[in-house]
Scaffold this active site. Structure first.
Site, short mmCIF file in Angstrom:
data_model
loop_
_atom_site.label_atom_id
_atom_site.label_comp_id
_atom_site.label_asym_id
_atom_site.label_seq_id
_atom_site.Cartn_x
_atom_site.Cartn_y
_atom_site.Cartn_z
CB SER A 210 21.73 -3.70 -34.20
OG SER A 210 22.13 -4.94 -34.72
NE ARG B 176 16.82 -6.34 -32.76
CZ ARG B 176 17.15 -7.49 -33.30
NH1 ARG B 176 16.24 -8.41 -33.46
NH2 ARG B 176 18.38 -7.73 -33.67
CD GLU C 159 17.54 -3.20 -31.45
OE1 GLU C 159 16.84 -4.15 -31.16
OE2 GLU C 159 18.70 -3.29 -31.88
N1 EPU Z 1 26.02 -5.27 -44.29
C1 EPU Z 1 26.89 -4.47 -44.96
N2 EPU Z 1 27.78 -3.73 -44.25
C2 EPU Z 1 27.84 -3.79 -42.89
C3 EPU Z 1 26.96 -4.62 -42.20
C4 EPU Z 1 26.04 -5.36 -42.91
O1 EPU Z 1 26.87 -4.38 -46.18
O2 EPU Z 1 28.70 -3.09 -42.33
C5 EPU Z 1 25.05 -6.07 -45.07
C6 EPU Z 1 25.65 -7.38 -45.55
O3 EPU Z 1 25.16 -7.67 -46.81
C7 EPU Z 1 25.10 -8.40 -44.59
C8 EPU Z 1 23.74 -7.82 -44.28
O4 EPU Z 1 23.93 -6.40 -44.28
O5 EPU Z 1 25.02 -9.64 -45.16
C9 EPU Z 1 23.14 -8.25 -42.96
O6 EPU Z 1 24.12 -8.07 -41.94
P1 EPU Z 1 24.12 -9.02 -40.66
O7 EPU Z 1 23.99 -10.42 -41.04
O8 EPU Z 1 25.29 -8.64 -39.82
O9 EPU Z 1 22.77 -8.65 -39.93
P2 EPU Z 1 22.07 -7.26 -39.61
O10 EPU Z 1 20.83 -7.17 -40.41
O11 EPU Z 1 23.03 -6.13 -39.72
C10 EPU Z 1 20.54 -8.23 -37.74
C11 EPU Z 1 20.26 -7.96 -36.29
C12 EPU Z 1 21.40 -8.50 -35.44
C13 EPU Z 1 21.49 -10.01 -35.67
C14 EPU Z 1 21.75 -10.24 -37.16
C15 EPU Z 1 21.73 -11.70 -37.50
C16 EPU Z 1 18.91 -5.96 -36.27
C17 EPU Z 1 18.83 -4.51 -35.95
N3 EPU Z 1 20.09 -6.54 -36.06
O12 EPU Z 1 21.70 -7.46 -38.07
O13 EPU Z 1 21.07 -8.28 -34.07
O14 EPU Z 1 22.52 -10.58 -34.89
O15 EPU Z 1 20.72 -9.61 -37.93
O16 EPU Z 1 20.43 -12.17 -37.50
O17 EPU Z 1 17.92 -6.54 -36.71
C18 EPU Z 1 21.42 -6.76 -32.27
O18 EPU Z 1 20.21 -6.54 -32.30
O19 EPU Z 1 22.17 -6.21 -31.44
C19 EPU Z 1 22.00 -7.67 -33.24
C20 EPU Z 1 23.30 -7.88 -33.32
#
Ligand code: EPU
Length: 347
Positions: free
Chosen positions: A238, A163, A335
């Site tokens: 995010s 990012r 972000e």
């Molecule tokens: N989780 C929770 N509770 C929540 C949300 C997430 O426990 O409310 C845990 C779960 O275990 C889940 C894990 O966090 O499996 C990861 O969540 P998710 O797959 O939704 O991914 P993220 O790490 O929250 C990142 C990116 C997203 C991208 C996804 C998929 C960042 C800041 N965000 O989110 O990017 O779509 O991975 O690769 O790195 C964005 O930047 O706007 C965005 C949506």
């Protein structure tokens, strides 16, 4: 001819914040760039606006707002083992990815359905489901607004990281990215390491015969199930980055907080914590504060339930940052980029 006028930006930012630009112009062609450079000294600064999907806009913006509306996707070069594809900055990113899948230019399908424009993609080095745009980046063309010259930049100039890029640290309003090029290898390997993706029925059923189109469809499916569509519920994806901590900090956190979600980084010495998990555990999943709140399916996504201002966003962001810091000792970094100064009554 560049035409400058006042503009309500409420529909130019996916958070739906009410914002007024004193000076706004639409850039339909790169031919207008020299004229842009000549006029910028009349304004305190320049804001380059794409899809408005990673910004928090102040109620009043004094800078000149340039809305990039150039479009087009073209094959620039056929190398022995790859196609080099060029996209104009104003092209919506998702449309670009779907054109690539249609034309058999593969590699970007994990990045389907990300809001925003192609010109903004390198700035925050967009990434999802195990792929970052930097993985396929070839080069970009940027206009140095202050000097009035065009510059080409390769991967080493752009300093891509999670990012992050050169542009996040450069002087505000100095660079306008006009086109981005990706090198997409003809030999395609699916990137299915991300848990949600490998578990998706479409991917599991396809097995080794999985196609780029199937990956594209699965990513769209997963995003639609989890992330709110800005057209239905205003948001900027995010709101915080996933924080990176060293291995000993991670081990201490894991011992204290059962079930904490984290991913080891390639360097073997750091872990990326799932900020959504931290925010959920801090009690903010689906919870509101005034007109804003954290999404009910993804706690990392801040949403505007209607009528919020940048101030409401900042109040909730501060509360969450403080609660996560108190509970876990972890600092969350915002972000989306803040645009426009706070008005005196907001300060
Ligand atoms: N989780 C929770 N509770 C929540 C949300 C997430 O426990 O409310 C845990 C779960 O275990 C889940 C894990 O966090 O499996 C990861 O969540 P998710 O797959 O939704 O991914 P993220 O790490 O929250 C990142 C990116 C997203 C991208 C996804 C998929 C960042 C800041 N965000 O989110 O990017 O779509 O991975 O690769 O790195 C964005 O930047 O706007 C965005 C949506």
């Amino acid at each position: 001819m560049l035409h400058v006028s006042e503009q309500d930006l409420t529909y130019y930012n996916t958070l739906g914040l009410k914002s007024q630009a004193r000076a706004f112009l639409r850039l339909h062609s790169v031919d207008g760039l020299p004229a842009l450079s000549e006029m910028v000294s009349r304004y305190p600064g320049v804001v380059v606006l794409g899809g408005g999907s990673n910004v928090v806009l102040a109620p009043q913006i004094e800078d000149l707002v340039v809305h990039v509306e150039t479009r087009g996707v073209a094959l620039l070069d056929e190398e022995n083992d790859a196609s080099v594809v060029e996209v104009q900055a104003g092209e919506p990113w998702h449309h670009f990815v779907s054109v690539c899948v249609d034309r058999g230019w593969n590699g970007l399908e994990n990045l389907a359905l990300i809001p925003g424009t192609a010109g903004a993609a390198p700035i925050q080095n967009i990434g999802a489901y195990g792929v970052e745009q930097g993985d396929y980046f070839h080069s970009l063309v940027a206009w140095d607004i202050r000097r009035g010259v065009q510059v080409e930049m390769g991967p080493s100039d752009c300093l891509f990281a999670y990012r992050d890029s050169f542009f996040k640290h450069a002087e505000r309003g100095r660079w306008l990215i006009t086109a981005v090029r990706y090198r997409l290898p003809r030999e395609w390997q699916p990137r299915l390491g991300y848990p949600d993706l490998v578990r998706h029925p479409g991917i599991a059923m396809a097995g080794a015969a999985v196609t780029p189109r199937q990956v594209f469809d699965a990513v769209c499916d997963i995003r639609r199930a989890k992330l709110p569509d800005p057209a239905e519920l205003a948001n900027v994806g995010s709101f915080f980055k996933n924080p990176v901590v060293d291995a000993s900090t991670f081990r201490a956190l894991r011992d204290m907080h059962h079930g904490i979600v984290a991913y080891p980084l390639d360097d073997g010495a750091h872990y990326k914590l799932a900020a959504g998990w931290l925010i959920e555990r801090a009690g903010w999943k689906g919870r509101r504060l005034g007109p804003v709140g954290m999404h009910e399916r993804q706690s990392l996504v801040m949403v505007n339930h209607g009528g919020a201002s940048a101030r409401d966003i900042q109040i909730l962001a501060d509360v969450i940052r403080a609660e996560v810091a108190t509970r876990f000792g972890v600092h969350l970094e915002q972000e989306p980029v803040e645009v426009g100064a706070a008005t005196p009554e907001q300060a």
